[in-house]
Design an enzyme around this catalytic site. Structure first.
Site, PDB file in Angstrom:
ATOM      1  N   TYR A  37      63.168  84.827  78.286  1.00 50.81           N
ATOM      2  CA  TYR A  37      62.363  85.566  79.254  1.00 50.81           C
ATOM      3  C   TYR A  37      62.270  87.152  78.271  1.00 50.81           C
ATOM      4  O   TYR A  37      61.007  87.470  77.757  1.00 50.81           O
ATOM      5  CB  TYR A  37      62.890  85.705  80.612  1.00 50.81           C
TER       6      TYR A  37
HETATM    7  P1  NAI Z   1      55.335  84.460  91.116  1.00 46.53           P
HETATM    8  O1  NAI Z   1      56.850  83.683  90.442  1.00 46.53           O
HETATM    9  O2  NAI Z   1      55.697  85.626  91.526  1.00 46.53           O
HETATM   10  O3  NAI Z   1      54.086  84.528  89.863  1.00 46.53           O
HETATM   11  C1  NAI Z   1      54.175  84.004  89.010  1.00 46.53           C
HETATM   12  C2  NAI Z   1      52.999  82.483  88.609  1.00 46.53           C
HETATM   13  O4  NAI Z   1      52.799  82.365  88.295  1.00 46.53           O
HETATM   14  C3  NAI Z   1      53.297  81.821  89.789  1.00 46.53           C
HETATM   15  O5  NAI Z   1      52.256  81.719  90.832  1.00 46.53           O
HETATM   16  C4  NAI Z   1      53.827  80.365  89.316  1.00 46.53           C
HETATM   17  O6  NAI Z   1      53.384  78.973  90.038  1.00 46.53           O
HETATM   18  C5  NAI Z   1      52.927  80.466  88.294  1.00 46.53           C
HETATM   19  N1  NAI Z   1      52.630  79.711  87.200  1.00 46.53           N
HETATM   20  C6  NAI Z   1      54.430  79.395  86.143  1.00 46.53           C
HETATM   21  N2  NAI Z   1      53.882  78.155  85.220  1.00 46.53           N
HETATM   22  C7  NAI Z   1      52.795  78.508  84.964  1.00 46.53           C
HETATM   23  C8  NAI Z   1      52.238  77.049  84.643  1.00 46.53           C
HETATM   24  N3  NAI Z   1      52.178  76.371  82.671  1.00 46.53           N
HETATM   25  N4  NAI Z   1      50.997  78.022  84.026  1.00 46.53           N
HETATM   26  C9  NAI Z   1      50.028  78.581  85.542  1.00 46.53           C
HETATM   27  N5  NAI Z   1      50.731  79.623  86.430  1.00 46.53           N
HETATM   28  C10 NAI Z   1      52.009  79.106  86.106  1.00 46.53           C
HETATM   29  O7  NAI Z   1      56.494  85.996  89.162  1.00 46.53           O
HETATM   30  P2  NAI Z   1      55.650  87.284  89.691  1.00 46.53           P
HETATM   31  O8  NAI Z   1      56.305  88.166  89.577  1.00 46.53           O
HETATM   32  O9  NAI Z   1      54.173  87.824  90.556  1.00 46.53           O
HETATM   33  O10 NAI Z   1      55.397  87.193  88.310  1.00 46.53           O
HETATM   34  C11 NAI Z   1      53.842  87.677  87.747  1.00 46.53           C
HETATM   35  C12 NAI Z   1      53.910  87.903  85.949  1.00 46.53           C
HETATM   36  O11 NAI Z   1      54.908  89.085  85.993  1.00 46.53           O
HETATM   37  C13 NAI Z   1      55.180  87.175  85.195  1.00 46.53           C
HETATM   38  O12 NAI Z   1      54.566  86.788  83.699  1.00 46.53           O
HETATM   39  C14 NAI Z   1      56.724  88.225  85.128  1.00 46.53           C
HETATM   40  O13 NAI Z   1      57.471  87.560  84.172  1.00 46.53           O
HETATM   41  C15 NAI Z   1      55.983  89.704  85.428  1.00 46.53           C
HETATM   42  N6  NAI Z   1      57.101  90.516  85.693  1.00 46.53           N
HETATM   43  C16 NAI Z   1      57.393  90.147  87.080  1.00 46.53           C
HETATM   44  C17 NAI Z   1      58.472  91.198  87.584  1.00 46.53           C
HETATM   45  C18 NAI Z   1      59.134  90.867  88.628  1.00 46.53           C
HETATM   46  O14 NAI Z   1      59.880  91.489  88.924  1.00 46.53           O
HETATM   47  N7  NAI Z   1      58.064  90.428  89.508  1.00 46.53           N
HETATM   48  C19 NAI Z   1      59.032  91.979  86.227  1.00 46.53           C
HETATM   49  C20 NAI Z   1      57.830  92.512  85.012  1.00 46.53           C
HETATM   50  C21 NAI Z   1      56.941  91.429  84.825  1.00 46.53           C
END
Ligand code: NAI
Length: 240
Positions: free
Chosen positions: A147
């Site tokens: 990550y």
């Molecule tokens: P989440 O897990 O709620 O949403 C991520 C979404 O990406 C999910 O709906 C999933 O189905 C989708 N996804 C995963 N693999 C995929 C693929 N191959 N093709 C299309 N869609 C795919 O996570 P969240 O928290 O909303 O994270 C969103 C972004 O923010 C990510 O890139 C994460 O790394 C980043 N982020 C999140 C943090 C947190 O604490 N939640 C902190 C820093 C960054």
């Protein structure tokens, strides 16, 4: 009054959940025609009334990304929020396949969507790309090697592409959130979450809507003299 000009279109990946969902709904509320893309069809269907279109898409598949973009038509704003954490284990326990899959989604997925949309943005002389990186990409979180490496790479990619199109009206920026209250953290090991929270001076998790506010600004004309930049949204955690 919306800061966005009507008739612009946005593609948001990872739009079925968490940050991506908040961004997709926010941009739609602000008048953009939003295409919401994600792997999770069921979750996308639940938000079908809130956005212009929904697309089941695996961002690791360049041909599928290109086909989706062709189906949407114009993409003026691209928000790359699709991401996975991967196993939270030390490097010696990290399976190669899981490491590679984390890079494939977080890094190559971002590469793929930009590759599929940026030529047309350049032709039209306007575009905004916002990549959701992470504070983990700046500092490196222990037990999150894939990550952290993928998010550091997203920051590097953002800086490169930002310079490549700096004179084309296309601005490419990243954001680096600390822990945000989303379903992603439901799978995070309690001790990893505790470590991440302990590093936030505001001593709380961020909210998806707070991230959507920043993304909305970066996706608009209001953002005019920033590109290849990394915006922190970390409750004070980021120190550089
Ligand atoms: P989440 O897990 O709620 O949403 C991520 C979404 O990406 C999910 O709906 C999933 O189905 C989708 N996804 C995963 N693999 C995929 C693929 N191959 N093709 C299309 N869609 C795919 O996570 P969240 O928290 O909303 O994270 C969103 C972004 O923010 C990510 O890139 C994460 O790394 C980043 N982020 C999140 C943090 C947190 O604490 N939640 C902190 C820093 C960054």
């Amino acid at each position: 009054m919306s800061r966005h000009i009507d008739q612009r279109s946005a593609l948001v990946t990872g739009a079925a959940s968490g940050i991506g969902r908040a961004c997709a709904i926010r941009l739609a509320e602000e008048g953009l025609r939003v295409a919401a893309a994600d792997l999770q069809t069921d979750q996308l269907e639940q938000m079908a009334d809130d956005v212009a279109s929904i697309h089941t898409l695996d961002v690791t598949d360049l041909a599928a990304v290109q086909a989706t973009v062709a189906g949407i038509g114009q993409v003026d704003v691209l928000v790359n929020s699709a991401g996975i954490v991967g196993p939270q284990v030390p490097i010696w326990e990290m399976p190669l396949e899981a490491f590679e899959q984390t890079l494939a989604v977080n890094l190559t997925g971002t590469f793929n969507t930009i590759k599929a949309t940026i030529a047309a943005m350049r032709r039209r002389g306007w575009g905004r790309i916002v990549n959701i990186a992470s504070i983990a990409g700046k500092e490196g979180n222990p037990n999150m090697v894939g990550y952290s490496a993928s998010k550091a790479a997203v920051i590097g990619l953002t800086k490169s592409v930002g310079k490549e199109v700096a004179r084309d009206g296309v601005l490419v920026n990243a954001i680096a959130p600390a822990v945000i209250a989303t379903p992603m953290n439901a799978d995070t090991e309690p001790e990893v979450l505790e470590y991440m929270l302990s590093k936030i001076p505001m001593a709380r998790l961020g909210l998806p809507d707070e991230v959507a506010d920043l993304v909305s600004w970066l996706a608009s004309d209001a953002c005019s003299f920033s590109t290849g930049a990394v915006y922190d949204i970390s409750g004070g955690r980021a120190t550089y």
